[in-house]
Enzyme design. Structure first.
Site, PDB file in Angstrom:
ATOM      1  N   LYS A  78      50.209  42.211 -85.651  1.00  0.00           N
ATOM      2  CA  LYS A  78      51.112  42.436 -84.757  1.00  0.00           C
ATOM      3  C   LYS A  78      52.077  41.661 -84.435  1.00  0.00           C
ATOM      4  O   LYS A  78      51.925  40.410 -84.505  1.00  0.00           O
ATOM      5  CB  LYS A  78      50.360  42.767 -83.468  1.00  0.00           C
ATOM      6  CG  LYS A  78      50.775  43.338 -82.283  1.00  0.00           C
ATOM      7  CD  LYS A  78      50.101  43.743 -81.193  1.00  0.00           C
ATOM      8  CE  LYS A  78      50.687  44.547 -80.053  1.00  0.00           C
ATOM      9  NZ  LYS A  78      49.999  44.864 -78.847  1.00  0.00           N
ATOM     10  N   SER A 159      49.945  49.689 -77.270  1.00  0.00           N
ATOM     11  CA  SER A 159      50.989  49.268 -77.780  1.00  0.00           C
ATOM     12  C   SER A 159      50.964  48.754 -79.492  1.00  0.00           C
ATOM     13  O   SER A 159      51.851  48.581 -80.136  1.00  0.00           O
ATOM     14  CB  SER A 159      51.601  48.151 -77.097  1.00  0.00           C
ATOM     15  OG  SER A 159      50.735  46.888 -77.080  1.00  0.00           O
ATOM     16  N   SER A 183      45.638  48.542 -75.554  1.00  0.00           N
ATOM     17  CA  SER A 183      46.389  48.797 -76.660  1.00  0.00           C
ATOM     18  C   SER A 183      45.732  48.450 -78.191  1.00  0.00           C
ATOM     19  O   SER A 183      46.644  48.595 -78.982  1.00  0.00           O
ATOM     20  CB  SER A 183      47.553  47.740 -76.481  1.00  0.00           C
ATOM     21  OG  SER A 183      48.681  48.081 -75.647  1.00  0.00           O
TER      22      SER A 183
HETATM   23  N1  GLN Z   1      49.480  50.957 -72.154  1.00  0.00           N
HETATM   24  C1  GLN Z   1      49.474  49.911 -71.343  1.00  0.00           C
HETATM   25  C2  GLN Z   1      50.553  49.558 -70.876  1.00  0.00           C
HETATM   26  O1  GLN Z   1      51.575  49.812 -71.243  1.00  0.00           O
HETATM   27  C3  GLN Z   1      48.306  48.909 -72.101  1.00  0.00           C
HETATM   28  C4  GLN Z   1      49.123  48.028 -72.812  1.00  0.00           C
HETATM   29  C5  GLN Z   1      48.644  46.850 -73.584  1.00  0.00           C
HETATM   30  O2  GLN Z   1      47.377  47.078 -73.502  1.00  0.00           O
HETATM   31  N2  GLN Z   1      49.227  46.153 -73.826  1.00  0.00           N
HETATM   32  O3  GLN Z   1      50.570  48.448 -70.050  1.00  0.00           O
END
Ligand code: GLN
Length: 496
Positions: A78, A159, A183
């Site tokens: 990532k 994400s 995410s």
């Molecule tokens: N979708 C969540 C957010 O937008 C979690 C994102 C994540 O776990 N990095 O904050």
């Protein structure tokens, strides 16, 4: 013979050890597939040359009998993990040309274990999002499409959307993700793969671009529970450079996987039922999961996690508050982008750099976070959210103290949705994480395992939540689900 890109890590390790193929051949097969499926936009920065050099080193180590646990395994990283000498963007324009002079602890551990870097995976900007659409480098695409509707392009989740798309699309054997509120687990569910968010503190955060420091955690994404366990073993461990990394021993996760679930008590939280917007279809898949674990010898018990409904609003105070502080460092002085015009003051430079460098969702989070932390609102929002966070953690503790070994829930309230469907409606987008955020606030391990296809022909995952530092039980239960579910479907993209 199975195509090299279809092998699991466990199979690839055996094949490499037996000399059936070389690490170089394995990497070449993945690089060719990456080119063929470049349309997935799963990678922001492919690193073909580095991959081939690393594979060559792996071949030498295998030959010398010095293979590590991930030796020769081609993975995606990532783009939130700093990689020495390889551009690391965090999915943002503001870091669009940033080349770190250091390596994150987790990636360094993976290279020590022999893994091969195929490239830096696409993601939502600064890991803020659930669809990969906030990336400054265009959205990654889900290799799955709805049955009979191959033309509607779906999001891979986020994400860690590039990581999930790469693993599902057979252009990486596994990938790293990070999970702040879902995410790793949500994109794993959307792409029909396995994803583990470890206990907070299990993996070092050193060298990972920070979003919300009290929540961020790195974890593995792979196509099987065993592969996830193997990779977890290479990523975990105490790091003196991260004061929140826990000084606890790293168990043999892979050995735990086959221990079965006989006698385990599986909690089923009543608060994860329809008022959260759960479709009858996903409710039915959840019930199937319960039956699978019972058939394998576990007992299911009803439990209550009464503060669940406050988790999402609590998260959306705490995570933006921490983000607003963490992202203050992108000021045009030390990192990445600088916008400075003739006659500009320092303040002008800050404003212009941040206006040009951050996307809309990141700006929204900075505004919300700054507001929640401001003198007049700190007690009303931030302090209150911290108190509710404690109540949410206590809910889980009470369940585990009451004798439950693991908790089973759906991972997401829906399967993957079309690109563009939710991006203009932040609250709908935030609801993707309604089942994953409570675990994050409590710092607990959570695993998503693909269990079934929905009536639209899309993968749906179930989530297993464990006690702190008990990833082993979570993986055991995950393996039992995996065995019973026999989820072998592949994205339509790869058919024929
Ligand atoms: N979708 C969540 C957010 O937008 C979690 C994102 C994540 O776990 N990095 O904050």
């Amino acid at each position: 013979m199975t195509a090299l890109t279809d092998l699991t890590i466990a199979e690839a390790r055996a094949g490499l050890a037996a000399g059936d193929f070389t690490a170089t051949e394995l990497t070449e097969a993945h690089l060719a597939a990456m080119e063929a499926r470049a349309g997935l936009n799963a990678y922001i920065t492919p690193t073909a040359e580095r991959a081939l050099a690393m594979a060559k080193t792996s071949d030498a180590r295998i030959h010398a009998g010095q293979a590590g646990t991930m030796e020769g395994i081609p993975i995606a990283m990532k783009d939130l993990f700093c990689t020495n000498g390889v551009r690391t963007t965090a999915g943002s324009t503001i870091l669009g040309t940033f080349v770190p002079p250091y390596e994150s602890t987790v990636s360094a551990k993976l290279w020590d274990a022999g893994a091969v870097l195929l490239g830096k995976a696409n993601q939502d900007e600064f890991a803020m999002g659930s669809s990969n659409e906030t990336s400054a480098f265009g959205n990654a695409v889900n290799p799955w499409t709805r049955a009979g509707d191959p033309d509607t392009t779906l999001v891979p989740g986020g994400s860690s959307g590039g990581s999930a798309a790469a693993v599902a699309g057979r252009i990486a054997m596994a990938a790293t993700g990070t999970d702040t509120g879902g995410s790793i687990r949500q994109p794993a569910s959307f792409c029909g793969i396995v994803g583990l968010k470890p206990t907070y503190g299990r993996c070092s955060r050193w060298g990972i671009v920070a979003f919300a420091s009290s929540l961020d955690q790195a974890g593995p994404m792979a196509r099987t529970v065993t592969d996830t366990a193997i990779m977890m073993g290479a990523m975990a461990g105490h790091d003196p450079q991260d004061s929140t990394s826990a000084p606890v021993a790293v168990p043999d996760f892979a050995a735990a996987v086959e221990q079965g679930v006989k006698g385990l008590k599986v909690g089923i939280p009543k608060e994860y039922r329809p008022e959260q917007g759960l479709s009858p279809e996903i409710d039915a898949i959840w019930a199937q999961g319960m039956a699978m674990l019972r058939d394998a010898g576990a007992e299911t018990v009803d439990i209550s996690l009464p503060h669940t409904k406050y988790a999402l609003p609590t998260y959306y105070i705490i995570a933006p508050a921490e983000a607003s502080s963490n992202l203050a460092r992108y000021d045009g002085v030390r990192y990445g982008l600088r916008v400075l015009e003739e006659g500009d003051s320092l303040n002008d430079m800050y404003c212009k750099t941040r206006a040009a460098g951050f996307g809309a969702e990141v700006k929204r989070r900075i505004l919300i976070g700054t507001y929640a932390l401001s003198a007049g609102y700190y007690d009303a929002y931030y302090l209150k959210a911290q108190k509710v966070r404690t109540l949410i953690a206590q809910d889980f503790k009470a369940a585990f103290d009451g004798g439950v070994d693991v908790i089973l829930t759906p991972t997401t309230p829906s399967a993957a949705f079309p690109i563009g469907a939710e991006i203009d409606d932040p609250v709908t987008m935030y609801l993707n994480d309604v089942f994953t955020v409570p675990t994050s606030l409590a710092g607990l391990p959570g695993l998503s395992v693909p269990v079934a296809l929905t009536s639209e022909g899309l993968p749906q995952g179930l989530q297993l939540i464990g006690r702190p530092f008990d990833e082993e039980t979570v993986l055991r239960a995950g393996r039992a689900l995996e065995k019973a579910a026999g989820f072998t479907a592949k994205p339509r993209l790869l058919e024929g």
